[in-house]
Design a protein around this motif. Structure first.
Motif, PDB file in Angstrom:
ATOM      1  N   ILE A 196       0.850  -1.197   0.000  1.00 29.25           N
ATOM      2  CA  ILE A 196       0.000   0.000   0.000  1.00 29.25           C
ATOM      3  C   ILE A 196       0.884   1.245   0.000  1.00 29.25           C
ATOM      4  O   ILE A 196       1.832   1.342   0.781  1.00 29.25           O
ATOM      5  N   SER A 230       0.253   5.483   0.301  1.00 23.69           N
ATOM      6  CA  SER A 230      -0.815   6.428   0.612  1.00 23.69           C
ATOM      7  C   SER A 230      -0.282   7.854   0.676  1.00 23.69           C
ATOM      8  O   SER A 230       0.885   8.101   0.972  1.00 23.69           O
ATOM      9  N   TYR A 231      -1.188   8.772   0.385  1.00 16.90           N
ATOM     10  CA  TYR A 231      -0.895  10.203   0.409  1.00 16.90           C
ATOM     11  C   TYR A 231      -2.112  10.895   1.005  1.00 16.90           C
ATOM     12  O   TYR A 231      -3.252  10.630   0.610  1.00 16.90           O
ATOM     13  N   GLN A 232      -1.886  11.774   1.972  1.00 15.54           N
ATOM     14  CA  GLN A 232      -2.987  12.541   2.555  1.00 15.54           C
ATOM     15  C   GLN A 232      -2.554  13.991   2.664  1.00 15.54           C
ATOM     16  O   GLN A 232      -1.427  14.292   3.080  1.00 15.54           O
ATOM     17  N   ARG A 285      -7.300  12.275   0.355  1.00 11.84           N
ATOM     18  CA  ARG A 285      -6.446  11.113   0.600  1.00 11.84           C
ATOM     19  C   ARG A 285      -6.492  10.212  -0.630  1.00 11.84           C
ATOM     20  O   ARG A 285      -7.555  10.007  -1.223  1.00 11.84           O
ATOM     21  N   GLU A 318      -4.919   6.336  -2.024  1.00 12.01           N
ATOM     22  CA  GLU A 318      -4.202   5.106  -1.716  1.00 12.01           C
ATOM     23  C   GLU A 318      -4.129   4.238  -2.960  1.00 12.01           C
ATOM     24  O   GLU A 318      -5.104   4.102  -3.690  1.00 12.01           O
ATOM     25  N   TYR A 376      -3.119   0.326  -3.906  1.00  8.29           N
ATOM     26  CA  TYR A 376      -2.895  -0.938  -3.205  1.00  8.29           C
ATOM     27  C   TYR A 376      -2.805  -2.110  -4.177  1.00  8.29           C
ATOM     28  O   TYR A 376      -3.299  -2.058  -5.296  1.00  8.29           O
ATOM     29  N   VAL A 393      -6.970   1.823  -6.851  1.00  5.28           N
ATOM     30  CA  VAL A 393      -6.681   3.135  -6.280  1.00  5.28           C
ATOM     31  C   VAL A 393      -7.965   3.659  -5.652  1.00  5.28           C
ATOM     32  O   VAL A 393      -9.069   3.414  -6.163  1.00  5.28           O
ATOM     33  N   GLU A 394      -7.823   4.331  -4.542  1.00 10.08           N
ATOM     34  CA  GLU A 394      -8.969   4.880  -3.821  1.00 10.08           C
ATOM     35  C   GLU A 394      -8.674   6.336  -3.494  1.00 10.08           C
ATOM     36  O   GLU A 394      -7.601   6.657  -2.987  1.00 10.08           O
TER      37      GLU A 394
END
Length: 146
Positions: free
Chosen positions: A43, A45-47, A57, A59, A61, A102-103
């Protein structure tokens, strides 16, 4: 250089999951528990906190299953209330499986009593069977939640 308003993350892990006692599919003729499934998860992630209670945000994965559990599915009517009672059940026994996507989420914390979250996901879930790749029957390529 990221500031306090930006968070970056990366994770990787290998997991094993044994069958639960209630997962034995006796109605499909299964009499033994399968070996533990093994999967590898990655994973990124970027926020980003945007100010005024907004944040975004993202993500990315990937989940790879080395020895996924065999399962039974209904071919003609997958949404039946008692799937085991229908004759269109088939065994799906992939050699490996892959789930990736991707989310992206946008969140607003307007006050202590009102918050909202909008989420979009693009996902792909496939099984590898006899050298061919097949989409999983329950996979949702695009999903939106608010």
């Amino acid at each position: 250089m990221p500031d306090r308003q930006t968070r970056l993350g990366a994770s990787w892990g290998r997991y094993y999951q044994a069958d639960d006692m209630l997962e034995l599919q006796v109605t499909d003729g299964v009499r033994e528990f399968s070996r533990a499934q093994q999967s590898q998860h990655s994973i990124l992630s970027y926020q980003q906190l945007l100010g005024q209670g907004f944040s975004i945000r993202a993500e990315l994965y990937r989940k790879e299953l080395v020895n996924p559990k065999a399962r039974y599915e209904n071919v003609f009517d997958p949404y039946v209330l008692f799937p085991e009672s229908h004759a269109d059940r088939v065994l799906i026994a992939p050699e490996s499986s892959r789930l990736e996507g991707v989310e992206i989420s946008v969140q607003h914390n307007a006050s202590e009593s009102f918050n909202w979250l909008a989420n979009y996901a693009y996902a792909k879930a496939v099984d590898n069977i006899d050298g061919e790749t097949f989409d999983r029957s329950w996979a949702q390529r695009h999903s939106l939640n608010i």
